[in-house]
Enzyme design. Sequence first.
Site, PDB file in Angstrom:
ATOM      1  N   LYS A   8       0.912  -1.290   0.039  1.00 37.30           N
ATOM      2  CA  LYS A   8      -0.164   0.075  -0.131  1.00 37.30           C
ATOM      3  C   LYS A   8       0.773   1.233   0.130  1.00 37.30           C
ATOM      4  CE  LYS A   8      -2.001  -1.154   3.780  1.00 37.30           C
ATOM      5  NZ  LYS A   8      -1.368  -2.219   4.122  1.00 37.30           N
ATOM      6  N   ARG A  83     -10.054   1.457   8.222  1.00 41.90           N
ATOM      7  CA  ARG A  83      -9.790  -0.138   8.551  1.00 41.90           C
ATOM      8  C   ARG A  83     -10.820  -0.726   9.501  1.00 41.90           C
ATOM      9  NH1 ARG A  83      -3.718   0.666   8.382  1.00 41.90           N
ATOM     10  NH2 ARG A  83      -2.998  -1.283   8.770  1.00 41.90           N
ATOM     11  N   ARG A 122      11.472  -5.400   5.767  1.00 43.96           N
ATOM     12  CA  ARG A 122      11.010  -4.055   5.520  1.00 43.96           C
ATOM     13  C   ARG A 122      12.019  -3.119   5.997  1.00 43.96           C
ATOM     14  NH1 ARG A 122       5.068  -1.770   5.608  1.00 43.96           N
ATOM     15  NH2 ARG A 122       5.063  -2.421   7.613  1.00 43.96           N
ATOM     16  N   ARG A 154      10.734  -0.980  11.534  1.00 44.61           N
ATOM     17  CA  ARG A 154       9.582  -0.545  12.406  1.00 44.61           C
ATOM     18  C   ARG A 154       9.710  -1.655  13.649  1.00 44.61           C
ATOM     19  NH1 ARG A 154       4.477   0.313   8.694  1.00 44.61           N
ATOM     20  NH2 ARG A 154       3.609  -0.794  10.260  1.00 44.61           N
ATOM     21  N   ARG A 165      -1.201  -8.547  13.311  1.00 42.19           N
ATOM     22  CA  ARG A 165      -1.743  -7.532  12.438  1.00 42.19           C
ATOM     23  C   ARG A 165      -2.605  -8.198  11.250  1.00 42.19           C
ATOM     24  NH1 ARG A 165       3.877  -5.090  11.375  1.00 42.19           N
ATOM     25  NH2 ARG A 165       2.765  -3.860   9.424  1.00 42.19           N
TER      26      ARG A 165
HETATM   27  P1  ADP Z   1       1.066  -1.662   7.435  1.00 42.15           P
HETATM   28  O1  ADP Z   1       1.237  -0.583   6.304  1.00 42.15           O
HETATM   29  O2  ADP Z   1       2.056  -2.601   7.725  1.00 42.15           O
HETATM   30  O3  ADP Z   1      -0.424  -2.500   7.262  1.00 42.15           O
HETATM   31  P2  ADP Z   1       0.323   0.803   9.116  1.00 42.15           P
HETATM   32  O4  ADP Z   1       1.669   1.367   8.825  1.00 42.15           O
HETATM   33  O5  ADP Z   1      -0.716   1.202   8.044  1.00 42.15           O
HETATM   34  O6  ADP Z   1       0.798  -0.606   8.846  1.00 42.15           O
HETATM   35  O7  ADP Z   1      -0.271   0.776  10.577  1.00 42.15           O
HETATM   36  C1  ADP Z   1       0.503   0.380  11.671  1.00 42.15           C
HETATM   37  C2  ADP Z   1      -0.356   0.410  12.927  1.00 42.15           C
HETATM   38  O8  ADP Z   1      -1.115   1.537  12.941  1.00 42.15           O
HETATM   39  C3  ADP Z   1      -1.487  -0.714  12.808  1.00 42.15           C
HETATM   40  O9  ADP Z   1      -0.806  -1.973  13.093  1.00 42.15           O
HETATM   41  C4  ADP Z   1      -2.276  -0.155  13.933  1.00 42.15           C
HETATM   42  O10 ADP Z   1      -1.998  -0.381  15.189  1.00 42.15           O
HETATM   43  C5  ADP Z   1      -2.146   1.375  13.482  1.00 42.15           C
HETATM   44  N1  ADP Z   1      -3.351   1.892  12.542  1.00 42.15           N
HETATM   45  C6  ADP Z   1      -3.116   2.221  11.489  1.00 42.15           C
HETATM   46  N2  ADP Z   1      -4.223   2.779  10.737  1.00 42.15           N
HETATM   47  C7  ADP Z   1      -5.175   2.252  11.530  1.00 42.15           C
HETATM   48  C8  ADP Z   1      -6.760   2.548  11.344  1.00 42.15           C
HETATM   49  N3  ADP Z   1      -7.076   3.025  10.180  1.00 42.15           N
HETATM   50  N4  ADP Z   1      -7.225   2.225  12.343  1.00 42.15           N
HETATM   51  C9  ADP Z   1      -6.725   1.415  13.552  1.00 42.15           C
HETATM   52  N5  ADP Z   1      -5.549   1.387  13.728  1.00 42.15           N
HETATM   53  C10 ADP Z   1      -4.579   2.071  12.656  1.00 42.15           C
HETATM   54  P1  ADP Z   2       2.122  -1.972   3.187  1.00 43.91           P
HETATM   55  O1  ADP Z   2       2.177  -0.215   3.238  1.00 43.91           O
HETATM   56  O2  ADP Z   2       0.996  -2.448   2.540  1.00 43.91           O
HETATM   57  O3  ADP Z   2       2.237  -2.323   4.475  1.00 43.91           O
HETATM   58  P2  ADP Z   2       4.653  -1.740   1.930  1.00 43.91           P
HETATM   59  O4  ADP Z   2       4.642  -0.804   0.601  1.00 43.91           O
HETATM   60  O5  ADP Z   2       5.374  -0.978   2.892  1.00 43.91           O
HETATM   61  O6  ADP Z   2       3.419  -2.457   2.445  1.00 43.91           O
HETATM   62  O7  ADP Z   2       5.553  -2.932   1.682  1.00 43.91           O
HETATM   63  C1  ADP Z   2       5.940  -3.948   2.462  1.00 43.91           C
HETATM   64  C2  ADP Z   2       7.320  -4.454   2.234  1.00 43.91           C
HETATM   65  O8  ADP Z   2       7.376  -5.367   0.876  1.00 43.91           O
HETATM   66  C3  ADP Z   2       8.425  -3.381   2.139  1.00 43.91           C
HETATM   67  O9  ADP Z   2       9.531  -3.889   2.479  1.00 43.91           O
HETATM   68  C4  ADP Z   2       8.336  -3.192   0.298  1.00 43.91           C
HETATM   69  O10 ADP Z   2       9.692  -2.637   0.116  1.00 43.91           O
HETATM   70  C5  ADP Z   2       8.305  -4.739   0.064  1.00 43.91           C
HETATM   71  N1  ADP Z   2       7.327  -4.805  -1.313  1.00 43.91           N
HETATM   72  C6  ADP Z   2       6.402  -3.672  -1.680  1.00 43.91           C
HETATM   73  N2  ADP Z   2       5.741  -4.069  -2.861  1.00 43.91           N
HETATM   74  C7  ADP Z   2       6.148  -5.285  -3.043  1.00 43.91           C
HETATM   75  C8  ADP Z   2       6.150  -6.293  -4.158  1.00 43.91           C
HETATM   76  N3  ADP Z   2       5.122  -5.970  -5.197  1.00 43.91           N
HETATM   77  N4  ADP Z   2       6.915  -7.366  -4.349  1.00 43.91           N
HETATM   78  C9  ADP Z   2       7.873  -7.493  -3.201  1.00 43.91           C
HETATM   79  N5  ADP Z   2       7.931  -6.848  -2.060  1.00 43.91           N
HETATM   80  C10 ADP Z   2       7.306  -5.609  -2.141  1.00 43.91           C
END
Ligand code: ADP
Ligand code: ADP
Length: 211
Positions: A8, A83, A122, A154, A165
């Site tokens: 994302k 979410r 990551r 992170r 998660r």
């Molecule tokens: P990822 O990209 O790996 O899915 P995020 O950076 O979006 O993780 O979110 C990290 C954490 O922040 C989540 O595990 C949750 O604890 C909190 N968080 C982020 N967005 C939301 C949301 N819309 N509602 C509730 N918790 C959230």
């Molecule tokens: P999200 O915001 O959904 O949690 P990220 O964009 O941060 O995901 O991506 C999660 C991890 O996977 C990062 O380390 C990123 O560099 C890697 N990544 C992102 N897109 C891809 C893909 N299409 N294939 C493999 N690895 C990816």
Amino acid sequence: MGPPGAGKGTQAKRLVEAFGMTHLSSGDIFRAEKASGSARGKKLAEYMDAGALVPDEVVVSMMADAITRANSQAGLMLDGFPRTTAQAQALDKQLVAAKAPLDAVVVITAPSEAIVERITGRRVCSCGQAYHGKFLPPKKAGVCDACGSALSQRADDTEKVVRDRLTAYNRQTEPVIAYYRACGRVRMIEVDGAKAPDAVTADLMRALKGA
Ligand code: ADP
Ligand code: ADP
Ligand code: ZN
């Protein structure tokens, strides 16, 4: 929308560069609050470090403020919000009042077996760019291509926390996709996040240009 590690943040960053919207990542906003050391930040950390969703009232109020403050003419790219269906309903209300409807809901799917490897590998920069040792390595190990800062991991990107998660995603966030489908007023775009990053970007650009 999409599970942790779907791509994302990576794709949102590329799309805002191409289309000029403002990127609002709830995770980035909450991590900034956490880093500020405020009382609210300490409360957020309890949930985030455990891989649980932050309570809806807190999320809705913080994101409503961020959306209002962004006031972007070129539009917003919401990443990680909403979410839960309660968050989606609150967002609907705010957008109706602002006469700013959702153009599209983008769902990035990802195979669950890929998620742990993506998340544990990551590495992130304070500028918001994410890298991966194997899949998206920076040009120089440990250093951000975009701004030259040192990369870090992170606190919640461990195998144990990512499993929690993922459970939260399946239980609380997946129903939001059904919510938008059922409402019938918003364009749904689904892309296969198992593909390589550039292929996912190409699929998204194609779909969004037609939106
Ligand atoms: P990822 O990209 O790996 O899915 P995020 O950076 O979006 O993780 O979110 C990290 C954490 O922040 C989540 O595990 C949750 O604890 C909190 N968080 C982020 N967005 C939301 C949301 N819309 N509602 C509730 N918790 C959230
Ligand atoms: P999200 O915001 O959904 O949690 P990220 O964009 O941060 O995901 O991506 C999660 C991890 O996977 C990062 O380390 C990123 O560099 C890697 N990544 C992102 N897109 C891809 C893909 N299409 N294939 C493999 N690895 C990816
Ligand atoms: Zn950077």
